[in-house]
Design a protein around this motif. Structure first.
Motif, PDB file in Angstrom:
ATOM      1  N   TRP A  99       0.785  -1.351   0.047  1.00  0.00           N
ATOM      2  CA  TRP A  99      -0.016   0.091  -0.015  1.00  0.00           C
ATOM      3  C   TRP A  99       0.923   1.215   0.054  1.00  0.00           C
ATOM      4  O   TRP A  99       0.252   2.269   0.190  1.00  0.00           O
ATOM      5  N   ILE A 100       2.100   1.077  -0.243  1.00  0.00           N
ATOM      6  CA  ILE A 100       3.060   2.356   0.096  1.00  0.00           C
ATOM      7  C   ILE A 100       2.830   3.543  -1.064  1.00  0.00           C
ATOM      8  O   ILE A 100       2.734   4.661  -0.744  1.00  0.00           O
ATOM      9  N   ARG A 101       2.074   3.178  -2.066  1.00  0.00           N
ATOM     10  CA  ARG A 101       1.529   4.473  -2.871  1.00  0.00           C
ATOM     11  C   ARG A 101       0.323   5.191  -2.584  1.00  0.00           C
ATOM     12  O   ARG A 101      -0.012   6.067  -3.071  1.00  0.00           O
ATOM     13  N   ASN A 102      -0.245   4.491  -1.378  1.00  0.00           N
ATOM     14  CA  ASN A 102      -1.562   5.058  -1.012  1.00  0.00           C
ATOM     15  C   ASN A 102      -1.733   5.605   0.308  1.00  0.00           C
ATOM     16  O   ASN A 102      -2.537   6.337   0.623  1.00  0.00           O
ATOM     17  N   LEU A 103      -0.823   5.209   1.133  1.00  0.00           N
ATOM     18  CA  LEU A 103      -0.973   5.278   2.643  1.00  0.00           C
ATOM     19  C   LEU A 103      -0.953   6.805   3.120  1.00  0.00           C
ATOM     20  O   LEU A 103      -1.948   7.389   3.819  1.00  0.00           O
ATOM     21  N   ASP A 104       0.251   7.471   2.312  1.00  0.00           N
ATOM     22  CA  ASP A 104       0.005   9.100   2.723  1.00  0.00           C
ATOM     23  C   ASP A 104      -1.201   9.620   2.149  1.00  0.00           C
ATOM     24  O   ASP A 104      -1.862  10.450   2.822  1.00  0.00           O
ATOM     25  N   ALA A 105      -1.447   9.391   1.080  1.00  0.00           N
ATOM     26  CA  ALA A 105      -2.532  10.194   0.552  1.00  0.00           C
ATOM     27  C   ALA A 105      -3.867   9.934   1.054  1.00  0.00           C
ATOM     28  O   ALA A 105      -4.705  10.829   1.249  1.00  0.00           O
ATOM     29  N   LEU A 106      -4.004   8.665   1.754  1.00  0.00           N
ATOM     30  CA  LEU A 106      -5.504   8.499   2.225  1.00  0.00           C
ATOM     31  C   LEU A 106      -5.638   8.825   3.733  1.00  0.00           C
ATOM     32  O   LEU A 106      -6.590   8.808   4.275  1.00  0.00           O
ATOM     33  N   PRO A 355      -2.149   4.578  -9.115  1.00  0.00           N
ATOM     34  CA  PRO A 355      -2.292   5.070  -7.519  1.00  0.00           C
ATOM     35  C   PRO A 355      -3.157   6.403  -7.321  1.00  0.00           C
ATOM     36  O   PRO A 355      -4.073   6.606  -6.298  1.00  0.00           O
ATOM     37  N   HIS A 356      -2.811   7.301  -8.307  1.00  0.00           N
ATOM     38  CA  HIS A 356      -3.552   8.789  -8.220  1.00  0.00           C
ATOM     39  C   HIS A 356      -5.131   8.663  -8.317  1.00  0.00           C
ATOM     40  O   HIS A 356      -6.040   9.108  -7.504  1.00  0.00           O
ATOM     41  N   PHE A 358      -6.662   5.884  -8.090  1.00  0.00           N
ATOM     42  CA  PHE A 358      -7.242   5.372  -7.058  1.00  0.00           C
ATOM     43  C   PHE A 358      -7.479   5.925  -5.513  1.00  0.00           C
ATOM     44  O   PHE A 358      -8.491   5.740  -4.923  1.00  0.00           O
ATOM     45  N   ASN A 359      -6.585   6.566  -5.336  1.00  0.00           N
ATOM     46  CA  ASN A 359      -6.394   7.540  -4.069  1.00  0.00           C
ATOM     47  C   ASN A 359      -7.528   8.504  -4.326  1.00  0.00           C
ATOM     48  O   ASN A 359      -8.150   8.531  -3.087  1.00  0.00           O
ATOM     49  N   ARG A 360      -7.766   9.187  -5.525  1.00  0.00           N
ATOM     50  CA  ARG A 360      -8.918  10.263  -5.533  1.00  0.00           C
ATOM     51  C   ARG A 360     -10.378   9.559  -5.288  1.00  0.00           C
ATOM     52  O   ARG A 360     -11.074  10.021  -4.711  1.00  0.00           O
ATOM     53  N   VAL A 361     -10.324   8.438  -6.030  1.00  0.00           N
ATOM     54  CA  VAL A 361     -11.696   7.843  -5.694  1.00  0.00           C
ATOM     55  C   VAL A 361     -11.958   7.166  -4.450  1.00  0.00           C
ATOM     56  O   VAL A 361     -12.925   7.629  -3.730  1.00  0.00           O
ATOM     57  N   VAL A 362     -11.019   6.628  -3.890  1.00  0.00           N
ATOM     58  CA  VAL A 362     -11.357   6.274  -2.369  1.00  0.00           C
ATOM     59  C   VAL A 362     -11.341   7.398  -1.194  1.00  0.00           C
ATOM     60  O   VAL A 362     -12.204   7.313  -0.387  1.00  0.00           O
ATOM     61  N   GLU A 363     -10.673   8.538  -1.439  1.00  0.00           N
ATOM     62  CA  GLU A 363     -10.570   9.591  -0.668  1.00  0.00           C
ATOM     63  C   GLU A 363     -12.215  10.231  -0.786  1.00  0.00           C
ATOM     64  O   GLU A 363     -12.727  10.832   0.212  1.00  0.00           O
ATOM     65  N   SER A 364     -12.665  10.245  -2.112  1.00  0.00           N
ATOM     66  CA  SER A 364     -14.011  10.735  -2.649  1.00  0.00           C
ATOM     67  C   SER A 364     -15.002   9.811  -1.599  1.00  0.00           C
ATOM     68  O   SER A 364     -16.104  10.257  -0.976  1.00  0.00           O
ATOM     69  N   ILE A 365     -14.903   8.660  -1.659  1.00  0.00           N
ATOM     70  CA  ILE A 365     -15.674   7.697  -1.043  1.00  0.00           C
ATOM     71  C   ILE A 365     -15.601   7.846   0.711  1.00  0.00           C
ATOM     72  O   ILE A 365     -16.659   8.044   1.213  1.00  0.00           O
ATOM     73  N   CYS A 366     -14.487   8.047   1.080  1.00  0.00           N
ATOM     74  CA  CYS A 366     -14.381   8.187   2.458  1.00  0.00           C
ATOM     75  C   CYS A 366     -15.038   9.701   2.957  1.00  0.00           C
ATOM     76  O   CYS A 366     -15.629   9.840   3.935  1.00  0.00           O
ATOM     77  N   ASP A 367     -14.806  10.728   2.120  1.00  0.00           N
ATOM     78  CA  ASP A 367     -15.399  11.780   2.435  1.00  0.00           C
ATOM     79  C   ASP A 367     -16.831  11.927   2.393  1.00  0.00           C
ATOM     80  O   ASP A 367     -17.648  12.679   2.953  1.00  0.00           O
TER      81      ASP A 367
END
Length: 370
Positions: A99-106, A355-356, A358-367
Motif C-alpha cells: 500500500w506504499i503508494r496509497n497510505l500517505d494520500a489516504l 495510484p492517483h 485510486f487514491n482520488r476515488v477512495v478519498e471521495s468515498i471516505c469523504d
C-alpha cells in the motif's frame, strides 16, 4: 520507529511451523522474518505522515502486524480523530508494504489502518482447517478480534482481491461495524462455470452441445500433482533460487514501484512475505477451487449485506478479474447503495497501477462517509 525491536525478544520475530517437516528449509531458503522486517522497513521509510507500527495481540495470542497512519500536518488532530478510520486489507500473498503508494494520500484527512492478514506477511502463521467455511471463519474472526483489540467502533473497510472476499464476509457478519464497504478487484465472487458432461449433453437439459476435447492425460497428471501443494510452494521449493523466480515471473511488481525503488526491494518483499511457513496459503487453498474460484462463491451470499450498507466495487479495466460480478451484485442488491467503477489502464493491482486515480476515488468515498 518499530517498537518491537526494543519491546520484544528477537526470537519472536522468527516464527516457524512447529513440528513441520519443512522446518529445515529456512536454512536453505534465503529468508527469515528478520529479513522480511528489514525489507519492509525500507519500504515504510517512504511514508511522510506519522506511522505507528506494532503487533496487535489477539485473545488467543496470535499477533496481527498493524500500521496506523495519521496526518502530522493537521493543526487540530482532534478533527481527524473524529473521522471514521479507513481499514485496508491486502490480497493473497501480499502485506502492508504493497500500500506504499496509497497510505500517505489516504491518511491526509482521517486515520488509516493497514494490517497483515493472519497467516501472511509479519502476522502470526497458525494452522488453518481444511474446511472452506471454517478457514474463512478463522480469517474473519481474527479481523473482528483485531478490531476489538485496536478499539475501533466503526470503519470504512477496503479489501483487495482475497482481502475483498474476506471484507465482504466480515461485513455480512458484523454489519454494524462497517460504514462503507470498498472492494477492489475482489476474488471469489462468481460461481465456477459448469462443465459439460462427456456425452456432450448439458446436465439435466437433454440438449446437444459441442463436445470439447479434454486435456491430455499428462496434463491432467501434472495438474493433479500440483493441486497437492500450496499455491506458492514453488517459491519455497526453489531454495536460494526463490528470489530470482519472483523477479522472473513477477517483473511487473518491480515496474509498478520503480520510481520509488530502483532495485529489487518490492520483489524481495514479495519473496520474503511468501517464503515463510505457508499458513495463510493453507487457509486460502481450503477456500479455493483451482485458485480462480471460491468453493463458497460470494455472489451466493452478498444479498445478506444490509440494503442500507454502501458498497463500492473498483475494478482495473485490464484486470483478469471479471467486473461483470460487480454488475450482478448491483442486480442482487437492487439498491442505489451499490456502485461499480472501472479504473482505466489498471490491472489487478489497481492501487499500484493507477495510484492517483485510486487514491482520488477512495478519498471521495471516505469523504461521503464523513
Amino acid at each position: 520507529m518499530d517498537p518491537t525491536s526494543t519491546t520484544t525478544p528477537m526470537h519472536n520475530d522468527i516464527e516457524t511451523e512447529s513440528g513441520s517437516v519443512w522446518n529445515w528449509w529456512p536454512s536453505w531458503r534465503p529468508t527469515s522474518m528478520s529479513l522480511l522486517k528489514t525489507t519492509e522497513s525500507k519500504i515504510l521509510a517512504c511514508i511522510q505522515n506519522d506511522v505507528w507500527s506494532r503487533f496487535v495481540t489477539l485473545p488467543n495470542q496470535d499477533r496481527i502486524w498493524t500500521l496506523t497512519l495519521t496526518n502530522k500536518a493537521v493543526r487540530k488532530p482532534a478533527e481527524q480523530a473524529h473521522k471514521t478510520p479507513l481499514v485496508m486489507v491486502h490480497g493473497f500473498g501480499g502485506g502492508v508494504g504493497l500500500w506504499i503508494r496509497n497510505l500517505d494520500a489516504l491518511s491526509r484527512s482521517r486515520p488509516v489502518y493497514a494490517f497483515d492478514l493472519l497467516g501472511f506477511g509479519r502476522s502470526s502463521r497458525p494452522p488453518f482447517p481444511s474446511d472452506a467455511a471454517k478457514a474463512e471463519e478463522q480469517f474473519v474472526n481474527s479481523i473482528e478480534q483485531w478490531r476489538q483489540s485496536v478499539g475501533l467502533e466503526n470503519m470504512i473497510l477496503l479489501g483487495h482481491s482475497l482481502g475483498g472476499y474476506l471484507a465482504t464476509s466480515y461485513a455480512i457478519q458484523y454489519p454494524s461495524r462497517v460504514s462503507h464497504l470498498i472492494l477492489v478487484d475482489p476474488w471469489g465472487f462468481p460461481e465456477r462455470p459448469q462443465v459439460q458432461n462427456q456425452s456432450g449433453q448439458d446436465q439435466g437439459q437433454g440438449q446437444e452441445v459441442v463436445k470439447r476435447q479434454g486435456p491430455p492425460r499428462w496434463v491432467k497428471a501434472i495438474a493433479a500433482v500440483v493441486s497437492l501443494f500450496n499455491p506458492l510452494a514453488v517459491i519455497r521449493a526453489a531454495g536460494p533460487w526463490g528470489p530470482g523466480l519472483v523477479n522472473r515471473f513477477r517483473p511487473d511488481f518491480k515496474r509498478k514501484f520503480e520510481d520509488l525503488f530502483d532495485d529489487d526491494t518490492m520483489t524481495q518483499y514479495i519473496y520474503h512475505c511468501n517464503a515463510q511457513s505457508p499458513s495463510g496459503e493453507v487457509g486460502f487453498r481450503a477456500m479455493s477451487e483451482s485458485l480462480g474460484w471460491a468453493k463458497r462463491p460470494m455472489l451466493q451470499r452478498v444479498h445478506l449485506l444490509p440494503p442500507s450498507m454502501p458498497l463500492t466495487m473498483l475494478y482495473g479495466a485490464q484486470s483478469w478479474v471479471d467486473s461483470s460480478s460487480g454488475e450482478k451484485v448491483v442486480q442482487i442488491r437492487d439498491e442505489t447503495q451499490t456502485r461499480v467503477m472501472l479504473i482505466n489502464e489498471a490491472s489487478h493491482h489497481v492501487y499500484a497501477d493507477q495510484p492517483h486515480a485510486f487514491n482520488r476515488v477512495v478519498e471521495s468515498i471516505c469523504d461521503s462517509v464523513d
